[in-house]
Design a protein around this motif. Structure first.
Motif, PDB file in Angstrom:
ATOM      1  N   LEU A   1       0.821  -1.224   0.000  1.00  0.00           N
ATOM      2  CA  LEU A   1       0.000   0.000   0.000  1.00  0.00           C
ATOM      3  C   LEU A   1       0.847   1.262   0.000  1.00  0.00           C
ATOM      4  O   LEU A   1       0.319   2.356  -0.222  1.00  0.00           O
ATOM      5  N   GLY A   2       2.140   1.121   0.247  1.00  0.00           N
ATOM      6  CA  GLY A   2       2.998   2.298   0.374  1.00  0.00           C
ATOM      7  C   GLY A   2       2.877   2.948   1.743  1.00  0.00           C
ATOM      8  O   GLY A   2       3.225   4.117   1.912  1.00  0.00           O
ATOM      9  N   PHE A   3       2.385   2.193   2.737  1.00  0.00           N
ATOM     10  CA  PHE A   3       2.251   2.694   4.088  1.00  0.00           C
ATOM     11  C   PHE A   3       3.466   2.264   4.901  1.00  0.00           C
ATOM     12  O   PHE A   3       4.280   1.451   4.468  1.00  0.00           O
ATOM     13  N   GLU A   4       3.588   2.816   6.115  1.00  0.00           N
ATOM     14  CA  GLU A   4       4.704   2.458   6.976  1.00  0.00           C
ATOM     15  C   GLU A   4       4.207   2.195   8.398  1.00  0.00           C
ATOM     16  O   GLU A   4       3.216   2.785   8.840  1.00  0.00           O
ATOM     17  N   VAL A   5       4.904   1.313   9.087  1.00  0.00           N
ATOM     18  CA  VAL A   5       4.531   0.942  10.445  1.00  0.00           C
ATOM     19  C   VAL A   5       5.029   1.968  11.437  1.00  0.00           C
ATOM     20  O   VAL A   5       6.180   2.431  11.364  1.00  0.00           O
ATOM     21  N   THR A   6       4.165   2.367  12.373  1.00  0.00           N
ATOM     22  CA  THR A   6       4.528   3.266  13.449  1.00  0.00           C
ATOM     23  C   THR A   6       5.204   2.472  14.553  1.00  0.00           C
ATOM     24  O   THR A   6       4.632   1.494  15.060  1.00  0.00           O
ATOM     25  N   ILE A   7       6.401   2.874  14.941  1.00  0.00           N
ATOM     26  CA  ILE A   7       7.139   2.194  16.004  1.00  0.00           C
ATOM     27  C   ILE A   7       6.980   2.992  17.297  1.00  0.00           C
ATOM     28  O   ILE A   7       6.973   4.213  17.300  1.00  0.00           O
TER      29      ILE A   7
END
Length: 335
Positions: A326-332
């Motif tokens: 999706l072109g999303f990124e995980v929040t750490i």
């Protein structure tokens, strides 16, 4: 702006999104229009909802890891639950897990990129031994793995909520599940008001409230909208939306005639109603969204990774690939 059915076109949803982005709240009637929209409007609804999601959360996704610390043995009669006293479903039954088991699960959560470790027990509410176990393990997990902690322990009184805050719990999950009007059809051993009171204790203690519901329990669209507005008005910061998995052996066996489009409209409606709240795709997404799972993240910004309490989830690698595609990124976690 209040719209009526004859005014609904595919540009309606962008107009509503623009109003929300300008600080206006949609009405219950407008929320119903989203929830009951024709399926062919789903792409337009998601596109408009994504503008709201993007404004508040960008392209980030928060991962949550669910740990069943105590399974079965529950005296409540929640009709959807395989762990309730009225369920005949074959589920594991065990008392509070030991420290090593809980720490091992926390390590797994950290390895999978989760921001929040959700510690869940099956109970009406925690007894003293369970409270003490939570108070002991939470500081250790936070120190070693830097995870946020969400505790789901059932009904809480004021003292218990204060103790959870003192030991470092970040948020407490206690779902409303459905509307106040429909609640007696879902559970009879406690009330909707009991659940609201627990959330008020959590709020007063200074923790975040995590509370959502379940779609597919023979509720009306009005019930889903009512729940969404109640959650917003309570100030709930995190909203998990589940889609009923009708487990054999439970009173709700055979329910949940849901379609992917119906689930997507429900997720989108919650985004319009609660634009700045964490919205989590939760249990049942694999079963009911199926191949349309990725589309849910255009309005939701959070999801569980791994398995649920008594049902299997999608493989973590598949979830991470979906987020990447999706072109999303995980929040750490930054705690």
């Amino acid at each position: 702006m209040t719209l009526t059915a004859p005014q609904i076109g595919i540009d309606t949803y962008q107009k509503l999104a623009n109003n929300v982005l300008n600080g206006q709240s949609i009405t219950r009637e407008e929320a119903l229009l989203i929830l009951d929209a024709p399926d062919e409007h789903v792409p337009a609804i998601l596109a408009a909802g994504f503008e709201i999601r993007k404004h508040h959360f960008g392209r980030t996704v928060q991962l949550n890891f669910l740990m069943s610390a105590k399974s079965g043995l529950c005296p409540e009669d929640c009709h959807y639950c395989s762990q309730s006293k009225v369920s005949e479903a074959p589920v594991p039954k065990y008392n509070m897990l030991k420290r090593d088991d809980l720490m091992k699960a926390a390590e797994q959560a950290a390895e999978q990129g989760a921001k929040t470790y959700c510690l869940v027990i099956s109970a009406r509410g925690p007894n003293e031994r369970e409270m003490a176990a939570v108070e002991a393990i939470v500081p250790e997990i936070k120190e070693k793995y830097g995870l946020d902690i969400c505790a789901c322990l059932g009904l809480l009184n004021k003292e218990q909520a204060d103790r959870l805050k003192a030991c470092g719990v970040n948020r407490v999950n206690h779902n409303l599940n459905t509307s106040e009007t429909h609640y007696a059809e879902v559970c009879t051993t406690h009330t909707y008001a009991d659940r609201v009171q627990t959330l008020k204790h959590v709020r007063a203690a200074g923790m975040e409230m995590c509370s959502g519901g379940i779609i597919g329990m023979d509720e009306r669209s009005e019930d889903v909208v009512s729940m969404a507005f109640d959650l917003r008005e309570l100030g709930v910061q995190s909203i998990p939306l589940n889609f009923l998995e009708s487990i054999d052996g439970t009173p709700f066996e055979g329910k949940a005639a849901l379609t992917p489009n119906k689930c997507l409209k429900a997720l989108a409606m919650f985004r319009f109603v609660a634009p700045d709240r964490e919205l989590r795709i939760s249990g049942g997404r694999e079963v009911h969204l199926r191949s349309l799972q990725p589309l849910g993240l255009y309005v939701a910004n959070s999801m569980f990774i791994g398995d649920y309490l008594t049902t299997k989830g999608q493989a973590p690698d598949a979830d991470r690939q979906m987020i990447e595609d999706l072109g999303f990124e995980v929040t750490i976690s930054t705690d």
